[in-house]
Design a protein around this motif. Structure first.
Motif, mmCIF file in Angstrom:
data_model
loop_
_atom_site.group_PDB
_atom_site.id
_atom_site.type_symbol
_atom_site.label_atom_id
_atom_site.label_comp_id
_atom_site.label_asym_id
_atom_site.label_seq_id
_atom_site.Cartn_x
_atom_site.Cartn_y
_atom_site.Cartn_z
ATOM 1 N N LEU A 150 -6.376 63.369 -43.456
ATOM 2 C CA LEU A 150 -7.337 63.869 -44.442
ATOM 3 C C LEU A 150 -7.425 65.384 -44.397
ATOM 4 O O LEU A 150 -7.443 66.057 -45.442
ATOM 5 N N LEU B 85 -11.745 59.686 -51.799
ATOM 6 C CA LEU B 85 -10.974 60.650 -51.002
ATOM 7 C C LEU B 85 -11.712 60.999 -49.718
ATOM 8 O O LEU B 85 -11.430 62.016 -49.084
ATOM 9 N N SER C 228 -14.616 62.153 -48.954
ATOM 10 C CA SER C 228 -15.151 63.516 -48.921
ATOM 11 C C SER C 228 -16.286 63.680 -47.924
ATOM 12 O O SER C 228 -16.545 64.800 -47.453
ATOM 13 N N TRP D 131 -12.755 68.987 -53.793
ATOM 14 C CA TRP D 131 -12.283 67.720 -53.212
ATOM 15 C C TRP D 131 -13.371 66.655 -53.314
ATOM 16 O O TRP D 131 -13.086 65.483 -53.624
ATOM 17 N N SER E 87 -13.150 63.209 -55.257
ATOM 18 C CA SER E 87 -13.425 61.944 -54.596
ATOM 19 C C SER E 87 -14.408 61.101 -55.406
ATOM 20 O O SER E 87 -14.250 59.878 -55.532
ATOM 21 N N LEU F 99 -9.090 54.262 -47.664
ATOM 22 C CA LEU F 99 -9.941 55.121 -48.492
ATOM 23 C C LEU F 99 -11.111 54.363 -49.109
ATOM 24 O O LEU F 99 -11.892 54.949 -49.858
#
Length: 629
Positions: free
Chosen positions: A260, A399, A401, A385, A389, A331
């Motif tokens: 990540l 994602l 985050s 990001w 996400s 995820l």
């Protein structure tokens, strides 16, 4: 593409200092942890003794920081200043984590929650240096093995099992990383400021990232790495190649430690490249300026890619060969923290105040300071990001985050240190430079830092408590209370090795008590949850197969099913006894629900194992079934 003599010498000097500093930190951490182990300390969650010693150690570390800063400012005895900084940083990490955990052999969070599969991975790679999946036999690892592989070698050198080496290795490597971070900062900014920002960011990482020890290493290096990357990209075509190499090495380290953060770092470098291209074009009005930036980005990618291949290549080869797999669910997790934007600068705390100062400093100095630009782009990339996400939830994934908040705190905290230093200097000049103002500023900073530092064990209270309440591999609880069923694992292991007559790493065990695999390097037939399972393992299909086995009626049918399994079948089963037979608790992904895992129980009829080809042994609450033919 040449590197000048002076930059090359500075690079060589920094590399040498990193090596010496790392060795020094190893010595400090080793001596400190060994000294802590010589005393029979009370459990942290039942006494304030270890907390008092922790605070005392932090005061000593703060005194070393103060001495280092003072010596750097008066430009005397630079080696003494350097050693004081190294000792302060490595000592702070060692005492802040090691002292609260002194009476337990386990690290933060013990063997619970995510620490179970991390310990399992470390146990696997302590047992063998070969890159193997943490749970499943005959497939290469999916999760980056870098941190765990290094830990395995430390365990081999010390003659310790994976579960036992976890704590000293995690603390020791964080101590080393704190010193490395300081060396990087010192190569980028004035030495006294480097001590200050390294000390503050080390405290922030210990408080907010240390439970996930392998990612904390990357978090601690993130801020200086971004300043280095900006120096690589926002320069003339002929300069910055040492910084290019350094950035590539950082991304490569991230690739081998934590995927990540590799993604975030790469995303940030790309944003930096775009920003640098815009600035270069505005200055020169020529598209030719874009080529050098693109070449540097390509070089960074090539360097990091080569390093990443050391842990990723076996998996990629299997994947490209078309090995059967299922889409991973790593995820598939969206806690509340991942559904909102993080704003630590508005928390009513010392950390929040520091982040607020950092936010203001970045905004004010962004147009004139490369440090502010680098840290500012890093902060922007985290928020972008996070928004990506959130958008990804519409596609059925995220994602992750929420795991970036520690990075955000460290970036803003670093900026906060610069903001405090520059801001206090500006105030000092604005009020006609009163002689006692500097003393007042130092006192305020020191009191604030100590207030924050001594509260770190309280921030980690839950993680520390679990380290004492979990049962370790010796079958003991550090809080001296009755151990859990884990205390029977040693008997299970002895029975398994005696009945199979095979090494542990040649035996596959199907069990829902997957912490057994954290202590002993058997392979498992099924992992803890799909989120940590290797996609090549086909987690869901294995779960379906297990359920189908429970519906069989005779031992012959079960043997046939095991023989025809598309995966290596279990050599043994470690069950819990239930009212209707032998039970296993399995898990399935139920994202987008939160919690994202549903536990369910399947039951094997005892009649399936009433056959000479199986040996059943009752051990405590467990029923161990070993296939003998």
């Amino acid at each position: 593409m040449t590197i000048g003599v002076a930059p090359a010498r500075r690079t060589a000097s920094a590399v040498g200092e990193i090596a010496l500093g790392a060795l020094f930190a190893v010595v400090v951490a080793t001596v400190g942890l060994y000294a802590f182990s010589l005393v029979q300390w009370p459990a942290f969650n039942s006494s304030n003794v270890t907390r008092a010693i922790t605070t005392l150690g932090q005061v000593v570390a703060a005194a070393l920081f103060a001495a280092s800063i003072y010596l750097y400012r008066i430009h005397k005895w630079p080696w003494i200043a350097r050693l004081a900084a190294w000792a302060g940083l490595s000592g702070f990490v060692t005492v802040t984590l090691g002292m609260p955990l002194a009476a337990t052999k386990l690290y933060l969070f013990g063997i619970s929650v995510d620490q179970e599969f991390r310990t399992e991975y470390l146990t696997r790679l302590t047992d063998s240096a070969s890159l193997r999946d943490m749970t499943y036999a005959d497939i290469p690892p999916f999760y980056p093995a870098g941190w765990f592989w290094l830990g395995g070698r430390v365990g081999n050198v010390l003659g310790m099992d994976g579960w036992e080496v976890f704590k000293p290795y995690a603390i020791g490597l964080l101590a080393v990383t704190a010193v490395v971070s300081f060396v990087l900062w010192k190569a980028l900014i004035r030495a006294d400021w480097a001590v200050a920002v390294s000390a503050v960011t080390t405290a922030l990482v210990v408080a907010h990232a240390s439970p996930e020890a392998y990612s904390a290493v990357i978090v601690m290096l993130f801020a200086p790495a971004l300043v280095l990357a900006w120096g690589a990209l926002h320069r003339s075509a002929s300069g910055g190649w040492g910084a290019v190499v350094g950035t590539g090495l950082f991304l490569g380290l991230a690739a081998t430690f934590y995927t990540l953060y590799l993604g975030l770092a790469a995303f940030t470098v790309v944003l930096m490249a775009l920003f640098a291209a815009v600035l270069a074009y505005r200055e020169r009005k020529s598209s030719n300026v874009l080529v050098p930036i693109a070449i540097k980005v390509a070089a960074i990618a090539a360097i990091s890619g080569l390093i990443a291949a050391t842990v990723w290549l076996p998996y990629l080869i299997e994947f490209l060969r078309g090995a059967p797999s299922t889409s991973g669910t790593a995820l598939h997790y969206l806690p509340e923290a991942g559904a909102t934007l993080p704003f630590p600068m508005f928390e009513f705390s010392l950390m929040g105040g520091l982040c607020l100062i950092g936010t203001v400093w970045v905004a004010v100095r962004f147009s004139s300071s490369r440090r502010a630009q680098a840290l500012g782009v890093g902060v922007v990339s985290i928020y972008l990001w996070t928004l990506l996400s959130m958008a990804a939830t519409a596609a059925g994934t995220t994602l992750l985050s929420f795991r970036l908040e520690a990075v955000l705190i460290v970036l803003l905290g670093s900026a906060g240190v610069f903001g405090f230093l520059e801001g206090s200097h500006a105030i000092y000049q604005a009020i006609n430079e009163p002689p006692k103002f500097r003393i007042a500023a130092v006192v305020v900073a020191a009191i604030g830092a100590m207030t924050y530092a001594q509260n770190i064990p309280q921030v980690l209270q839950t993680e520390i408590t679990v380290a004492y309440s979990d049962t370790d591999g010796d079958g003991n609880r550090a809080d001296m209370r009755p151990p859990s069923a884990v205390s029977y694992y040693r008997e299970v292991d002895e029975a398994l090795t005696e009945q199979t007559q095979r090494p542990r790493d040649e035996t596959v065990v199907l069990t829902a008590d997957t912490s057994f695999l954290s202590y002993y390097p058997y392979f498992g037939f099924q992992g803890l949850t799909s989120h940590y399972a290797n996609p090549l393992a086909q987690f869901d299909q294995r779960a379906d197969a297990i359920e189908q086995w429970t519906e069989l009626e005779t031992p012959d049918q079960l043997i046939d099913a095991l023989e025809s399994s598309q995966w290596r079948a279990p050599d043994a089963f470690l069950f819990r006894r239930g009212a209707d037979g032998y039970t296993l608790r399995l898990a399935e992904d139920v994202y987008p629900n939160d919690p994202n895992v549903r536990r369910y129980t399947v039951t094997f009829p005892e009649a399936l194992f009433e056959d000479p080809r199986f040996t059943v042994t009752d051990i405590g609450p467990f029923a161990l079934v070993v296939r003998t033919a």
